[in-house]
Design a protein around this motif. Structure first.
Motif, PDB file in Angstrom:
ATOM      1  N   THR A 290     -14.083 -39.570   5.132  1.00 42.29           N
ATOM      2  CA  THR A 290     -14.583 -40.853   5.501  1.00 42.29           C
ATOM      3  C   THR A 290     -15.485 -41.250   4.486  1.00 42.29           C
ATOM      4  O   THR A 290     -16.334 -41.842   4.605  1.00 42.29           O
ATOM      5  CB  THR A 290     -15.373 -40.499   6.828  1.00 42.29           C
ATOM      6  OG1 THR A 290     -16.307 -39.663   6.612  1.00 42.29           O
ATOM      7  CG2 THR A 290     -14.484 -40.547   8.092  1.00 42.29           C
ATOM      8  N   ASN A 291     -15.057 -40.689   3.371  1.00 46.77           N
ATOM      9  CA  ASN A 291     -15.770 -40.882   2.002  1.00 46.77           C
ATOM     10  C   ASN A 291     -15.139 -42.203   1.348  1.00 46.77           C
ATOM     11  O   ASN A 291     -14.441 -42.335   0.567  1.00 46.77           O
ATOM     12  CB  ASN A 291     -15.563 -39.576   1.198  1.00 46.77           C
ATOM     13  CG  ASN A 291     -16.638 -39.860  -0.298  1.00 46.77           C
ATOM     14  OD1 ASN A 291     -17.377 -40.631   0.002  1.00 46.77           O
ATOM     15  ND2 ASN A 291     -16.603 -38.892  -1.065  1.00 46.77           N
ATOM     16  N   PHE A 292     -15.784 -43.312   1.679  1.00 45.13           N
ATOM     17  CA  PHE A 292     -15.379 -44.628   1.319  1.00 45.13           C
ATOM     18  C   PHE A 292     -16.067 -44.870  -0.016  1.00 45.13           C
ATOM     19  O   PHE A 292     -17.048 -44.497  -0.479  1.00 45.13           O
ATOM     20  CB  PHE A 292     -15.653 -45.991   1.990  1.00 45.13           C
ATOM     21  CG  PHE A 292     -14.976 -45.708   3.516  1.00 45.13           C
ATOM     22  CD1 PHE A 292     -13.968 -46.463   3.696  1.00 45.13           C
ATOM     23  CD2 PHE A 292     -15.836 -44.988   4.582  1.00 45.13           C
ATOM     24  CE1 PHE A 292     -13.403 -46.568   4.763  1.00 45.13           C
ATOM     25  CE2 PHE A 292     -15.130 -44.732   5.777  1.00 45.13           C
ATOM     26  CZ  PHE A 292     -13.764 -45.771   5.860  1.00 45.13           C
ATOM     27  N   ALA A 293     -15.314 -45.537  -0.985  1.00 45.79           N
ATOM     28  CA  ALA A 293     -15.454 -46.074  -2.380  1.00 45.79           C
ATOM     29  C   ALA A 293     -16.825 -46.686  -2.326  1.00 45.79           C
ATOM     30  O   ALA A 293     -17.807 -46.555  -3.448  1.00 45.79           O
ATOM     31  CB  ALA A 293     -14.512 -46.949  -3.126  1.00 45.79           C
ATOM     32  N   PHE A 294     -17.119 -47.507  -1.380  1.00 48.04           N
ATOM     33  CA  PHE A 294     -18.448 -48.402  -1.387  1.00 48.04           C
ATOM     34  C   PHE A 294     -19.020 -48.244  -0.111  1.00 48.04           C
ATOM     35  O   PHE A 294     -18.760 -48.711   0.874  1.00 48.04           O
ATOM     36  CB  PHE A 294     -18.193 -49.822  -1.890  1.00 48.04           C
ATOM     37  CG  PHE A 294     -18.048 -50.169  -3.296  1.00 48.04           C
ATOM     38  CD1 PHE A 294     -19.224 -50.414  -3.986  1.00 48.04           C
ATOM     39  CD2 PHE A 294     -16.849 -50.056  -3.835  1.00 48.04           C
ATOM     40  CE1 PHE A 294     -18.845 -50.496  -5.453  1.00 48.04           C
ATOM     41  CE2 PHE A 294     -16.431 -50.221  -5.193  1.00 48.04           C
ATOM     42  CZ  PHE A 294     -17.706 -50.543  -6.007  1.00 48.04           C
ATOM     43  N   GLN A 295     -19.975 -47.286  -0.018  1.00 49.28           N
ATOM     44  CA  GLN A 295     -20.761 -46.580   1.064  1.00 49.28           C
ATOM     45  C   GLN A 295     -22.240 -47.029   0.818  1.00 49.28           C
ATOM     46  O   GLN A 295     -22.653 -46.559  -0.196  1.00 49.28           O
ATOM     47  CB  GLN A 295     -20.494 -45.355   1.412  1.00 49.28           C
ATOM     48  CG  GLN A 295     -21.017 -44.954   2.747  1.00 49.28           C
ATOM     49  CD  GLN A 295     -20.342 -43.492   3.040  1.00 49.28           C
ATOM     50  OE1 GLN A 295     -20.840 -42.598   2.304  1.00 49.28           O
ATOM     51  NE2 GLN A 295     -19.540 -43.208   4.156  1.00 49.28           N
ATOM     52  N   TYR A 296     -22.884 -47.554   1.769  1.00 53.05           N
ATOM     53  CA  TYR A 296     -24.471 -47.847   1.760  1.00 53.05           C
ATOM     54  C   TYR A 296     -24.988 -47.071   2.833  1.00 53.05           C
ATOM     55  O   TYR A 296     -24.620 -47.375   4.022  1.00 53.05           O
ATOM     56  CB  TYR A 296     -24.532 -49.340   1.623  1.00 53.05           C
ATOM     57  CG  TYR A 296     -23.734 -50.024   0.678  1.00 53.05           C
ATOM     58  CD1 TYR A 296     -24.432 -50.274  -0.458  1.00 53.05           C
ATOM     59  CD2 TYR A 296     -22.522 -50.433   1.017  1.00 53.05           C
ATOM     60  CE1 TYR A 296     -23.704 -50.840  -1.565  1.00 53.05           C
ATOM     61  CE2 TYR A 296     -21.813 -50.995  -0.139  1.00 53.05           C
ATOM     62  CZ  TYR A 296     -22.493 -51.291  -1.321  1.00 53.05           C
ATOM     63  OH  TYR A 296     -21.554 -52.096  -2.470  1.00 53.05           O
TER      64      TYR A 296
END
Length: 332
Positions: A290-296
């Motif tokens: 669940t390691n998304f490229a753009f995660q905040y």
């Protein structure tokens, strides 16, 4: 696109406009002009995350900016260069400024070409770094560089570079269309009802494509390579929008949702919520990630004011993604 590609494009466009008159200086100023629109990135150091995302590829990537600033830069350069023709320098800066956002409009992030209208054009037919677009461009530009400014070969090499790169860009639209049909067919064959589908190339190539599919409480993410022999597999990721609770009504949250065009999911780790922008995919092709490229990370203060902090990426993620991409690109 990446800085190197924009420099090469700017140099080639500068050469096409003024190369016959000023030689390599046309490439030099074209390269400089090709990087100027991306200076908006510095604004992110003086504002919050949401505002920085909203303004990136905004004003400086607009037709308005090109028209307004091209004559200003043209006048400045014409004051101290040997070639004094204001119109010539203005045209160089205009075409270098305008081709920059037009190229960026082909990427997933897109551009606000018609700023101040709040509308971002994003065709999603090429990744922000694509060697097949950039490398041939560099080769022909270098060949042109070593020719005298009056030499027909100089214009020939530069023209071929522009034609090859532009032709490849057009081909990517056809590749996107073919992949879209394959994704639609796979969804139909697997009897999956969906509301919306969005496709884009996987990083660094246009052989492997990715689809985001909206199916009510979940998003499906699937990959298709032109070398595939087996059916497309879709992996489900829960939206988890309900985890936001009352935060969904926060003004910054609504702006963030608008930025991601509604393609977002929420994950929770150790009582901390994370906002995932699905438009840019994952940092791995592993279905368990669940390691998304753009995660905040979503943060709130004592007054419940919301702020976002981008989760830093590490090199190991990048290496793993490259290995995954290479294996998946060869087919399933």
């Amino acid at each position: 696109m990446d800085s190197l590609t924009q420099i090469v494009l700017g140099a080639a466009v500068g050469e096409a406009v003024l190369g016959k008159k000023v030689g390599n200086k046309a490439m030099l100023y074209g390269a400089i002009a090709g990087t100027i629109p991306d200076l908006d990135i510095f604004y992110s150091h003086f504002t919050d995350t949401v505002t920085a995302l909203e303004t990136h590829r905004g004003f400086t990537h607009s037709i308005f900016f090109s028209i307004l600033f091209a004559p200003i830069f043209g006048w400045i350069v014409s004051r101290y260069e040997t070639y004094k023709i204001f119109k010539g320098w203005s045209l160089l800066f205009f075409w270098c400024f305008i081709t920059h956002p037009i190229l960026d409009a082909n990427t997933t992030w897109g551009t606000q070409l018609f700023w101040p209208l709040d509308y971002r054009i994003a065709f999603k037919n090429i990744f922000v770094i694509d060697p097949l677009y950039t490398l041939p461009f560099i080769v022909f530009l270098m060949l042109a560089t070593f020719q005298k400014k009056e030499a027909p070969k100089r214009r020939f090499y530069n023209k071929i570079g522009l034609i090859v790169s532009s032709s490849y860009l057009l081909i990517t639209f056809a590749l996107k269309g073919i992949s879209y049909i394959q994704f639609e067919r796979a969804l139909k064959n697997q009897q999956i009802d969906y509301f919306q589908i969005e496709t884009k190339p996987a990083p660094f190539n246009t052989v492997l494509w990715t689809a985001n599919v909206d199916i009510k409480d979940y998003y499906l993410i699937g990959h298709y390579s032109f070398f595939d022999k087996n059916p497309i597999h879709f992996e489900a990721y829960p939206k988890n929008h309900e985890l936001l609770g009352d935060l969904i009504h926060d003004e910054k949250m609504q702006r963030m949702i608008s930025i991601s065009k509604g393609w977002y999911s929420i994950t929770k780790k150790d009582d901390l919520l994370f906002y995932n922008d699905l438009r840019f995919g994952l940092l791995s092709l592993d279905p368990k990630t669940t390691n998304f490229a753009f995660q905040y990370s979503i943060n709130t203060d004592e007054l419940n004011n919301v702020s976002f902090i981008e989760v830093a990426k590490n090199r190991d993620d990048g290496k793993l993604l490259l290995n995954n991409l290479w294996e998946r690109l060869k087919g399933n």
